[in-house]
Write an enzyme that holds these catalytic residues in place. Sequence first.
Site, PDB file in Angstrom:
ATOM      1  N   LYS A 134       8.752 -17.147 -10.440  1.00 15.31           N
ATOM      2  CA  LYS A 134       7.945 -16.064 -11.001  1.00 15.31           C
ATOM      3  C   LYS A 134       6.754 -16.647 -11.779  1.00 15.31           C
ATOM      4  O   LYS A 134       6.927 -17.577 -12.583  1.00 15.31           O
ATOM      5  CB  LYS A 134       8.823 -15.232 -11.942  1.00 15.31           C
ATOM      6  N   LYS A 157     -13.870   1.051  15.476  1.00 18.48           N
ATOM      7  CA  LYS A 157     -12.597   0.314  15.556  1.00 18.48           C
ATOM      8  C   LYS A 157     -12.067   0.261  16.989  1.00 18.48           C
ATOM      9  O   LYS A 157     -11.493  -0.733  17.413  1.00 18.48           O
ATOM     10  CB  LYS A 157     -11.577   1.005  14.644  1.00 18.48           C
ATOM     11  N   ASN A 202       0.859  -1.190   0.000  1.00 15.32           N
ATOM     12  CA  ASN A 202       0.000   0.000   0.000  1.00 15.32           C
ATOM     13  C   ASN A 202       0.893   1.237   0.000  1.00 15.32           C
ATOM     14  O   ASN A 202       2.120   1.125   0.013  1.00 15.32           O
ATOM     15  CB  ASN A 202      -0.961  -0.028   1.199  1.00 15.32           C
ATOM     16  N   PHE A 251      -4.097   3.210  14.815  1.00 10.82           N
ATOM     17  CA  PHE A 251      -4.390   4.252  13.841  1.00 10.82           C
ATOM     18  C   PHE A 251      -5.514   3.755  12.941  1.00 10.82           C
ATOM     19  O   PHE A 251      -5.703   2.545  12.798  1.00 10.82           O
ATOM     20  CB  PHE A 251      -3.147   4.573  12.997  1.00 10.82           C
ATOM     21  N   ASP A 294      -4.001  -6.267   4.932  1.00  5.64           N
ATOM     22  CA  ASP A 294      -5.039  -7.114   5.533  1.00  5.64           C
ATOM     23  C   ASP A 294      -4.920  -8.558   5.067  1.00  5.64           C
ATOM     24  O   ASP A 294      -5.293  -9.474   5.781  1.00  5.64           O
ATOM     25  CB  ASP A 294      -6.427  -6.572   5.159  1.00  5.64           C
ATOM     26  N   ILE A 306      -2.367  -7.435  14.434  1.00  5.97           N
ATOM     27  CA  ILE A 306      -1.345  -7.240  15.476  1.00  5.97           C
ATOM     28  C   ILE A 306      -1.920  -6.411  16.632  1.00  5.97           C
ATOM     29  O   ILE A 306      -1.739  -6.730  17.802  1.00  5.97           O
ATOM     30  CB  ILE A 306      -0.097  -6.549  14.871  1.00  5.97           C
ATOM     31  N   PRO A 341      -2.704 -11.847  10.462  1.00  6.93           N
ATOM     32  CA  PRO A 341      -3.028 -11.657  11.888  1.00  6.93           C
ATOM     33  C   PRO A 341      -3.205 -10.168  12.178  1.00  6.93           C
ATOM     34  O   PRO A 341      -2.533  -9.334  11.565  1.00  6.93           O
ATOM     35  CB  PRO A 341      -1.790 -12.198  12.611  1.00  6.93           C
ATOM     36  N   LYS A 397     -11.262  -3.407  18.227  1.00 14.33           N
ATOM     37  CA  LYS A 397      -9.861  -3.826  18.388  1.00 14.33           C
ATOM     38  C   LYS A 397      -9.447  -3.917  19.854  1.00 14.33           C
ATOM     39  O   LYS A 397      -8.413  -4.467  20.171  1.00 14.33           O
ATOM     40  CB  LYS A 397      -8.939  -2.825  17.693  1.00 14.33           C
TER      41      LYS A 397
END
Length: 400
Positions: free
Chosen positions: A284, A335, A206, A321, A274, A304, A302, A339
């Site tokens: 390849k 969240k 990302n 975050f 994710d 974290i 997982p 979480k």
Amino acid sequence: MKILLVIGGGIAAYKAAELVRLIRRDGGEVTCVLTEAGSRFVTPLTLAALSENVVHTTLWDLKNEVEMGHIRLSREADLVVVCPATADLLARMAAGMADDLATTLLLATDKPVLAVPAMNVRMWQHAATVANIATLRTRGVTVMDPDVGAMACGEVGPGRLPEPEAIFAAIRQQLNPPARPLAGRHVLITAGPTHEPIDPVRYIANRSSGKQGFALAAAAAAAGAQVTLVAGPVDLPTPAGVHRIDVQTARDMACAVDAALPCDVAIMVAAVADWRTAESSGQKRKKDGTGRIAPLELVENPDILAGLAHCVARPRLLIGFAAETEQVIAHAQAKLARKGADWIIANDVSGDVMGGANNTVHIVTPAGVESLPRMAKAQVAQAIIEKVAQAIIAKVADAL
Ligand code: C5P
């Protein structure tokens, strides 16, 4: 220490009497000012006995009003503490009113002000109170976050006055801010993206640059913390005094975080992928000439942050975050619960935040939302670390 203690009219006012005792026991001087409503909850006589000092209740009984007695009173202290700061008192402070002795002193003072709110949960969460607190904070008033729990009115939520020991610790910190408030604390930070291999040359990633996480690591180290920074693949120099562990994948990051425990504070800034591929090819992947693409099976990585929230060595303060592109605060609030973190710092990444130099964040806690203005990532980090230091000092005092 010389404290001017303004006591508002709330059921928590009785705890102000205990605060007076703690300040006196430490050798400090306290001058109490009671609002009219405050005097319905705690008597001037009680406060006079505990403070061994005259208690002031109205603007008109100051003997030397010709000499501007209220101005003198507002300037003699090292710190003005408003406790409990009721919704009404905070509103009058924010509006700059001076319609009684308490608000007149607060308007006339040239000393730092610490406000300790206590009120019903709905009053605390009302947009008017949220705006008043934001106004006061931008004017330099330190506003403590209330405790969360059962309240005198029977409702449950944020709004309880913090325990007197925690308020006393905040007073000490205001008067003697430690240059290195996180000295002796271990702060664990994740930063950057993760790379999940598809084959030896391709990966899922990302746009995270790692800048905000690295800035937080630098600010925590500058505040005296021992900092472990678990960094995904980024092109950034290691901040001074920071122990850096480089990882590639989410699973590597989870192992490195686990190995770095225990810590006092964990700030999970990394934009962890994710998903990863169910199997990463050793060779390849090639086009086979048919025009069809072999499907890529993904499995979830997982979590974290959630893992830390539920592990035996849970950090005292756990911060996540939330990078969102819509309904930033609502998603962060969801969240927070999902979480099991103490705070979620929400940022809107729909603009140029990822990879950019600036950030606008909202600190979402069970007590409410604090929105910081758009600032450089280093300044955002500084503001967050100051709040972390305050919270750790209060949590340690609470645990005593
Ligand atoms: O669920 P979401 O990815 O939006 O949550 C973001 C927060 O969770 C961040 O603090 C991020 O570092 C953390 N996280 C994590 N492990 C994951 C996914 C996210 O620690 N696998």
